[in-house]
Write a protein that holds these residues in place. Structure first.
Motif, PDB file in Angstrom:
ATOM      1  N   ASP A  28      -6.818   4.412   1.745  1.00  0.00           N
ATOM      2  CA  ASP A  28      -5.396   4.119   1.938  1.00  0.00           C
ATOM      3  C   ASP A  28      -4.516   5.184   1.285  1.00  0.00           C
ATOM      4  N   THR A  29      -3.770   5.908   2.118  1.00  0.00           N
ATOM      5  CA  THR A  29      -2.917   6.979   1.579  1.00  0.00           C
ATOM      6  C   THR A  29      -1.694   6.431   0.828  1.00  0.00           C
ATOM      7  N   ARG A  30      -1.409   5.124   0.971  1.00  0.00           N
ATOM      8  CA  ARG A  30      -0.266   4.565   0.233  1.00  0.00           C
ATOM      9  C   ARG A  30      -0.482   4.594  -1.272  1.00  0.00           C
ATOM     10  N   LEU A  31      -1.706   4.924  -1.700  1.00  0.00           N
ATOM     11  CA  LEU A  31      -1.966   5.043  -3.140  1.00  0.00           C
ATOM     12  C   LEU A  31      -1.476   6.381  -3.708  1.00  0.00           C
ATOM     13  N   SER A  32      -0.937   7.255  -2.846  1.00  0.00           N
ATOM     14  CA  SER A  32      -0.427   8.539  -3.361  1.00  0.00           C
ATOM     15  C   SER A  32       1.090   8.606  -3.205  1.00  0.00           C
ATOM     16  N   ALA A  33       1.718   9.475  -4.002  1.00  0.00           N
ATOM     17  CA  ALA A  33       3.182   9.550  -4.080  1.00  0.00           C
ATOM     18  C   ALA A  33       3.835   9.690  -2.702  1.00  0.00           C
ATOM     19  N   ASP A  34       3.318  10.610  -1.877  1.00  0.00           N
ATOM     20  CA  ASP A  34       3.972  10.861  -0.590  1.00  0.00           C
ATOM     21  C   ASP A  34       3.138  10.338   0.580  1.00  0.00           C
ATOM     22  N   SER A  35       2.227   9.422   0.298  1.00  0.00           N
ATOM     23  CA  SER A  35       1.400   8.789   1.337  1.00  0.00           C
ATOM     24  C   SER A  35       0.635   9.791   2.196  1.00  0.00           C
ATOM     25  N   THR A  36       0.143  10.858   1.568  1.00  0.00           N
ATOM     26  CA  THR A  36      -0.658  11.824   2.334  1.00  0.00           C
ATOM     27  C   THR A  36      -2.113  11.866   1.879  1.00  0.00           C
ATOM     28  N   VAL A  37      -2.389  11.357   0.684  1.00  0.00           N
ATOM     29  CA  VAL A  37      -3.717  11.549   0.091  1.00  0.00           C
ATOM     30  C   VAL A  37      -4.336  10.194  -0.241  1.00  0.00           C
ATOM     31  N   SER A  38      -5.597  10.011   0.133  1.00  0.00           N
ATOM     32  CA  SER A  38      -6.342   8.818  -0.284  1.00  0.00           C
ATOM     33  C   SER A  38      -7.512   9.267  -1.154  1.00  0.00           C
ATOM     34  N   CYS A  39      -8.208   8.311  -1.732  1.00  0.00           N
ATOM     35  CA  CYS A  39      -9.402   8.663  -2.504  1.00  0.00           C
ATOM     36  C   CYS A  39     -10.366   9.448  -1.613  1.00  0.00           C
ATOM     37  N   ALA A  40     -10.461   9.011  -0.356  1.00  0.00           N
ATOM     38  CA  ALA A  40     -11.415   9.628   0.570  1.00  0.00           C
ATOM     39  C   ALA A  40     -11.051  11.068   0.911  1.00  0.00           C
ATOM     40  N   SER A  41      -9.792  11.464   0.681  1.00  0.00           N
ATOM     41  CA  SER A  41      -9.416  12.865   0.959  1.00  0.00           C
ATOM     42  C   SER A  41     -10.269  13.813   0.133  1.00  0.00           C
ATOM     43  N   CYS A  42     -10.571  13.411  -1.082  1.00  0.00           N
ATOM     44  CA  CYS A  42     -11.371  14.275  -1.965  1.00  0.00           C
ATOM     45  C   CYS A  42     -12.809  13.771  -2.107  1.00  0.00           C
TER      46      CYS A  42
END
Ligand code: HEC
Ligand code: HEC
Length: 294
Positions: A28-42
């Motif tokens: 879920d990207t909503r966990l990042s400041a600008d909704s672009t990054v999730s845990c799975a991104s990295c």
């Protein structure tokens, strides 16, 4: 024969609803400041649980200063992060959400955003008596991570008695791995993950270069001189999938990583045949996460 390495076993008794919710939040990207990054991104679960980068890219293109380890099997680590600064997976998960070069958010921002999602709020309500809270968000993510155990690698089948599971070269690589002393640090279920050791026991790995804060390792946590350049011994499970290697991503290939380990940890120069056999053995440590049971 004494086996320094044990087969991986799944963690029993996980609540399947919380595992599924955690999986959702992990992506879920909503966990990042600008909704672009999730845990799975990295931590791409289809690619060894890492990002394949030297240093991860977080919100707004910010670049980190340490290589991303895998989340696979991380539940069995003695502590989380290269320097072991988080004792549990719950404690760990706060780190990337707050980290300005990773997700760069605040917990109240994240919770505020998730509260707008009626379906998600209802789901938390069904699984936790106090519904959507910071603690429950972290619990769900950590529960999901505990389900990410890569069982049934070829090496584990060999350990369980299937002599056909490994080739002669791979068995020979395992023998050298033990005889040279790699297994004095990389051992147990994770083939690592159960102790801290200095990087550069028998040679100065950091000689002649600028030292970064990340290079200080556990010294950053304890402030003790003897912890300078001490790191958690990383797990070698799935290591064939997680290049580049080392906290500073200085080794691009397994051959380079194994060569450096022999030199700086064991004071030994390996022959080409040694390296080839050990690398072949390391490839047998890749396993898969079994599909979740409904
Ligand atoms: C921008 C990239 C990035 C994002 C996003 C990110 N991580 Fe990480 N993760 C890293 C890096 C880099 C480290 C190593 C940091 C360190 O050791 O100082 C790490 C370490 C970890 C570890 C420790 C593994 C070990 O062996 O010590 C776990 C577990 C983990 N992350 C889970 C998560 C979870 C859960 C999220 C989402 C809430 C997340 N990560 C988001 C890059 C990222
Ligand atoms: C004295 C303990 C010790 C010994 C002996 C040792 N290692 Fe390591 N190993 C470590 C530590 C600590 C690291 C993390 C270094 C870093 O990145 O700062 C590591 C990292 C690695 C990595 C990189 C993992 C990753 O995900 O980045 C590989 C591969 C590896 N070791 C293989 C070996 C092999 C093969 C041998 C034997 C030739 C060996 N090690 C011997 C402690 C040890």
């Amino acid at each position: 024969m004494f086996q320094p390495i044990l087969p991986l076993v799944p963690i029993k008794g996980l609540d399947p609803g919380r595992v599924a919710l955690g999986e959702r939040l992990f992506h879920d990207t909503r966990l990042s400041a600008d909704s672009t990054v999730s845990c799975a991104s990295c931590h791409n679960l289809k690619a060894g649980g890492v990002d394949g980068q030297r240093f991860s890219i977080g919100v707004g293109g910010a670049v980190g200063s340490i290589n991303a380890p895998t989340v696979l099997n991380s539940a069995y680590n003695l502590a989380q992060f290269w320097d072991g600064r988080a004792a549990t997976l719950e404690e760990q998960a706060v780190g990337p959400i707050h980290n300005p070069v990773e997700m760069g958010a605040t917990m109240s921002q994240v919770i505020g955003r998730l509260e707008q999602d009626a379906d998600l709020v209802a789901r938390f309500g069904r699984l936790y008596t106090d519904g959507l809270t910071v603690a429950n968000l972290l619990d769900a993510i950590a529960t999901f991570e505990r389900s990410l155990i890569t069982v049934d690698s070829r090496f584990d089948r060999y350990l369980r008695g299937d002599q056909e599971a490994l080739s002669e070269l791979e068995v020979d690589g395992y023998r050298r791995f033990r005889e040279f002393g790699c297994a004095s640090c990389h051992q147990g279920m994770l083939v690592g993950g159960n102790m801290y050791q200095k990087f550069g026991v028998l040679g100065d790995y950091f000689a002649g270069r600028a030292i970064t804060t990340s290079d200080l390792g556990r010294y950053n946590v304890t402030g003790r001189e003897e912890d300078r350049h001490v790191f958690k011994v990383p797990s070698l499970r799935n290591v064939a999938l997680t290049a580049p290697y080392f906290h500073d991503a200085s080794a691009m290939t397994l051959e380079q990583a194994v060569t450096a380990m022999a030199r700086y940890q064991l004071g030994r120069d390996l022959s080409v045949a040694d390296t080839e056999a050990i690398v072949a053995f390391l490839h047998t440590l890749s396993g898969t996460v079994p599909p979740a049971k409904p």
